[in-house]
Write a protein that holds these residues in place. Structure first.
Motif, PDB file in Angstrom:
ATOM      1  N   CYS A   1      33.369  49.112  48.249  1.00  0.00           N
ATOM      2  CA  CYS A   1      33.203  48.860  46.817  1.00  0.00           C
ATOM      3  C   CYS A   1      34.472  48.311  46.179  1.00  0.00           C
ATOM      4  CB  CYS A   1      32.753  50.131  46.092  1.00  0.00           C
ATOM      5  SG  CYS A   1      34.015  51.421  45.997  1.00  0.00           S
ATOM      6  N   GLY A   2      35.572  48.200  46.935  1.00  0.00           N
ATOM      7  CA  GLY A   2      36.780  47.566  46.415  1.00  0.00           C
ATOM      8  C   GLY A   2      37.778  48.501  45.765  1.00  0.00           C
ATOM      9  N   LYS A   3      37.595  49.807  45.922  1.00  0.00           N
ATOM     10  CA  LYS A   3      38.494  50.731  45.223  1.00  0.00           C
ATOM     11  C   LYS A   3      39.923  50.676  45.765  1.00  0.00           C
ATOM     12  CE  LYS A   3      36.551  54.651  47.864  1.00  0.00           C
ATOM     13  NZ  LYS A   3      35.509  53.871  48.601  1.00  0.00           N
ATOM     14  N   THR A   4      40.100  50.631  47.091  1.00  0.00           N
ATOM     15  CA  THR A   4      41.447  50.542  47.648  1.00  0.00           C
ATOM     16  C   THR A   4      42.058  49.174  47.363  1.00  0.00           C
ATOM     17  OG1 THR A   4      41.049  52.181  49.377  1.00  0.00           O
ATOM     18  CG2 THR A   4      42.807  50.586  49.774  1.00  0.00           C
TER      19      THR A   4
ATOM     20  N   GLU B   1      42.703  43.234  33.531  1.00  0.00           N
ATOM     21  CA  GLU B   1      41.890  42.350  32.698  1.00  0.00           C
ATOM     22  C   GLU B   1      41.154  41.346  33.574  1.00  0.00           C
ATOM     23  OE1 GLU B   1      44.417  40.500  29.817  1.00  0.00           O
ATOM     24  OE2 GLU B   1      44.712  42.345  28.652  1.00  0.00           O
ATOM     25  N   ARG B   2      39.853  41.564  33.738  1.00  0.00           N
ATOM     26  CA  ARG B   2      38.966  40.664  34.480  1.00  0.00           C
ATOM     27  C   ARG B   2      39.560  40.291  35.835  1.00  0.00           C
ATOM     28  NH1 ARG B   2      36.163  36.128  30.845  1.00  0.00           N
ATOM     29  NH2 ARG B   2      34.774  36.260  32.655  1.00  0.00           N
ATOM     30  N   VAL B   3      39.981  41.299  36.564  1.00  0.00           N
ATOM     31  CA  VAL B   3      40.641  41.091  37.854  1.00  0.00           C
ATOM     32  C   VAL B   3      39.599  40.938  38.957  1.00  0.00           C
ATOM     33  CG1 VAL B   3      42.146  42.145  39.583  1.00  0.00           C
ATOM     34  CG2 VAL B   3      42.710  42.317  37.144  1.00  0.00           C
ATOM     35  N   SER B   4      39.760  39.905  39.766  1.00  0.00           N
ATOM     36  CA  SER B   4      38.871  39.659  40.903  1.00  0.00           C
ATOM     37  C   SER B   4      39.700  39.434  42.160  1.00  0.00           C
ATOM     38  CB  SER B   4      37.977  38.435  40.664  1.00  0.00           C
ATOM     39  OG  SER B   4      37.086  38.640  39.601  1.00  0.00           O
ATOM     40  N   LYS B   5      39.097  39.773  43.291  1.00  0.00           N
ATOM     41  CA  LYS B   5      39.693  39.453  44.584  1.00  0.00           C
ATOM     42  C   LYS B   5      38.594  38.922  45.493  1.00  0.00           C
ATOM     43  CE  LYS B   5      42.535  38.988  47.961  1.00  0.00           C
ATOM     44  NZ  LYS B   5      43.574  37.926  47.920  1.00  0.00           N
ATOM     45  N   GLN B   6      38.742  37.652  45.880  1.00  0.00           N
ATOM     46  CA  GLN B   6      37.812  37.023  46.810  1.00  0.00           C
ATOM     47  C   GLN B   6      38.601  36.536  48.022  1.00  0.00           C
ATOM     48  OE1 GLN B   6      35.599  33.649  45.280  1.00  0.00           O
ATOM     49  NE2 GLN B   6      33.951  33.947  46.761  1.00  0.00           N
ATOM     50  N   TYR B   7      38.118  36.882  49.204  1.00  0.00           N
ATOM     51  CA  TYR B   7      38.812  36.498  50.436  1.00  0.00           C
ATOM     52  C   TYR B   7      38.355  35.115  50.902  1.00  0.00           C
ATOM     53  CZ  TYR B   7      40.700  41.182  50.637  1.00  0.00           C
ATOM     54  OH  TYR B   7      41.390  42.324  50.338  1.00  0.00           O
ATOM     55  N   PRO B   8      39.139  34.466  51.771  1.00  0.00           N
ATOM     56  CA  PRO B   8      38.814  33.093  52.193  1.00  0.00           C
ATOM     57  C   PRO B   8      37.419  32.928  52.783  1.00  0.00           C
ATOM     58  CG  PRO B   8      41.062  33.629  52.812  1.00  0.00           C
ATOM     59  CD  PRO B   8      40.454  34.899  52.285  1.00  0.00           C
TER      60      PRO B   8
ATOM     61  N   GLY C   1      30.752  45.211  46.349  1.00  0.00           N
ATOM     62  CA  GLY C   1      31.126  43.942  45.737  1.00  0.00           C
ATOM     63  C   GLY C   1      32.165  44.090  44.640  1.00  0.00           C
ATOM     64  N   GLY C   2      32.663  45.322  44.463  1.00  0.00           N
ATOM     65  CA  GLY C   2      33.732  45.531  43.489  1.00  0.00           C
ATOM     66  C   GLY C   2      33.284  45.495  42.051  1.00  0.00           C
ATOM     67  N   HIS C   3      32.039  45.885  41.785  1.00  0.00           N
ATOM     68  CA  HIS C   3      31.526  45.935  40.419  1.00  0.00           C
ATOM     69  C   HIS C   3      31.757  47.322  39.830  1.00  0.00           C
ATOM     70  CE1 HIS C   3      29.302  42.052  40.528  1.00  0.00           C
ATOM     71  NE2 HIS C   3      29.215  42.322  41.820  1.00  0.00           N
ATOM     72  N   LEU C   4      32.228  47.368  38.607  1.00  0.00           N
ATOM     73  CA  LEU C   4      32.425  48.637  37.909  1.00  0.00           C
ATOM     74  C   LEU C   4      31.116  49.042  37.243  1.00  0.00           C
ATOM     75  CD1 LEU C   4      34.392  50.863  36.903  1.00  0.00           C
ATOM     76  CD2 LEU C   4      34.829  49.426  34.903  1.00  0.00           C
ATOM     77  N   GLU C   5      30.585  50.208  37.646  1.00  0.00           N
ATOM     78  CA  GLU C   5      29.329  50.701  37.083  1.00  0.00           C
ATOM     79  C   GLU C   5      29.564  51.534  35.828  1.00  0.00           C
ATOM     80  OE1 GLU C   5      25.693  50.857  38.064  1.00  0.00           O
ATOM     81  OE2 GLU C   5      26.446  48.881  38.607  1.00  0.00           O
TER      82      GLU C   5
ATOM     83  N   HIS D   1      35.174  42.364  41.523  1.00  0.00           N
ATOM     84  CA  HIS D   1      34.539  41.365  40.661  1.00  0.00           C
ATOM     85  C   HIS D   1      34.857  41.630  39.197  1.00  0.00           C
ATOM     86  CE1 HIS D   1      31.570  38.395  39.413  1.00  0.00           C
ATOM     87  NE2 HIS D   1      31.129  39.278  38.521  1.00  0.00           N
ATOM     88  N   GLU D   2      35.728  40.808  38.626  1.00  0.00           N
ATOM     89  CA  GLU D   2      36.043  40.817  37.193  1.00  0.00           C
ATOM     90  C   GLU D   2      36.155  42.239  36.634  1.00  0.00           C
ATOM     91  OE1 GLU D   2      33.679  38.204  34.833  1.00  0.00           O
ATOM     92  OE2 GLU D   2      34.530  36.416  35.777  1.00  0.00           O
ATOM     93  N   LEU D   3      37.057  42.986  37.213  1.00  0.00           N
ATOM     94  CA  LEU D   3      37.238  44.387  36.840  1.00  0.00           C
ATOM     95  C   LEU D   3      38.183  44.513  35.645  1.00  0.00           C
ATOM     96  CD1 LEU D   3      36.893  47.428  37.430  1.00  0.00           C
ATOM     97  CD2 LEU D   3      38.787  47.238  39.054  1.00  0.00           C
ATOM     98  N   THR D   4      37.727  45.199  34.619  1.00  0.00           N
ATOM     99  CA  THR D   4      38.548  45.469  33.448  1.00  0.00           C
ATOM    100  C   THR D   4      38.559  46.966  33.195  1.00  0.00           C
ATOM    101  OG1 THR D   4      38.085  43.334  32.403  1.00  0.00           O
ATOM    102  CG2 THR D   4      38.787  45.139  30.960  1.00  0.00           C
TER     103      THR D   4
END
Length: 329
Positions: A46-49, A12-19, A220-224, A26-29
């Motif tokens: 793209c953030g899949k792993t 639910e709207r999961v994001s991971k941003q590094y320091p 950027g981890g966006h779900l298309e 980016h806000e993956l649901t």
């Protein structure tokens, strides 16, 4: 949250941003249904792993919530969480100083199973992946082929019977022939064990072949797009998805599209002499049979009964129809 009513895995709207400010996800649901294979696919970066590793908290999300079996993963003891989730990586990660049998027994040993139960489970898992425990059980990883090591890695991940399996490009390090065989074995195994699987790959063909649902991600981890393979190939929602799945997406659809009986021509004089294909075949296999036949026609048979005749025209009409959703498990 009722685990019986909800998906096995929910983000639910999961994001991971590094320091350093890099946004990996980016806000993956998305939801992974019980007993289904969700494939995360996309280009490098793209953030899949990262997404997959947040499920077992090898990477901690910056924001959002992740549920496994209806439980928030942050509310579960970390060791307990990881022991309840099978994990398979590309380089396998077998312990080189342990035999195959002891590698497979890793998690059951950590869980304190008794020796007889562990031995029975290890033998069961080795037989399930097609390795005779009497032949391979006492071998060491260096005595196995790459494909055999990968199968042992899968057996180890499944040994404690976890409901969830995470697979990070598990077949990427083997040769193309072994890769196809491992994919076949995975599909056969999944029909038996019915785990909820998150599978990471950069290969759209592998995604289409193995996935019940495919999540296409971009930089950027966006779900298309997140859809079943047939829908993804027939109805890409953006130019990015269309380019990623390729210009041959209609050909790829053949592998995930069942024969549509309504498109078949009725049996005619002499058609009983045509070669036959099963009504359960995919259009890919049926089309291959049509192309191999001098008359470019084959019979479609179900339980010994002729349903009609499949031709290239039937294939074309089937692909023009709306893609079918998957049946419930």
């Amino acid at each position: 949250m009722d685990a019986t009513a909800d998906p096995m895995i929910r983000l639910e709207r999961v994001s991971k941003q590094y320091p350093d400010g890099t946004m990996a996800v980016h806000e993956l649901t998305l939801d992974v249904p019980l007993g289904r294979v969700c494939v995360l696919v996309g280009p490098s970066g793209c953030g899949k792993t990262t997404t997959m590793r947040m499920i077992n908290r090898l990477v901690e999300p910056t924001s959002g919530r992740i549920f496994v079996g209806g439980q928030d993963v942050t509310a579960i003891d970390l060791a307990q969480l990881r022991r309840s989730i099978g994990y398979v990586i590309q380089q396998v990660g077998l312990f080189p100083h342990l035999t195959v049998r002891r590698n497979v027994a890793t998690v059951p040993n950590l869980l304190g199973w008794d020796r007889s139960r562990i031995r029975a489970r290890v033998d069961e898992m080795l037989e399930l992946i097609g390795l005779d425990p009497s032949v391979y059980g006492d071998r060491y990883p260096h005595q196995l082929s790459g494909g055999q090591r990968q199968r042992v890695g899968v057996a180890r991940a499944l040994a404690a019977d976890p409901p969830v399996l995470l697979m990070d490009e598990p077949f990427g390090a083997v040769d193309p022939i072994a890769r196809v065989r491992l994919q076949d074995e995975f599909l056969k195994l999944q029909r038996t064990v019915r785990k909820s699987v998150v599978f990471v790959t950069h290969d759209i063909d592998e995604a289409v072949r193995l996935g019940d649902r495919i999540a296409v991600m971009r930089e950027g981890g966006h779900l298309e797009q997140y859809d079943e393979p047939g829908i993804l190939l027939a109805q890409p929602v953006s130019e990015f998805v269309a380019e990623f799945v390729g210009n041959d997406r209609s050909i790829k659809r053949l592998a995930v599209t069942p024969i549509d009986v309504s498109t078949l021509a009725p049996m005619g004089p002499g058609d009983e002499q045509l070669a036959a294909v099963s009504a359960t075949s995919t259009l890919r296999d049926a089309t291959a049979a049509v192309l191999d036949d001098p008359r470019a026609r084959v019979r479609v048979v179900r339980d010994g009964t002729d349903l009609g005749v499949l031709s290239l025209d039937s294939v074309h009409r089937a692909l023009r129809g709306a893609p079918r959703p998957l049946e419930a498990p």
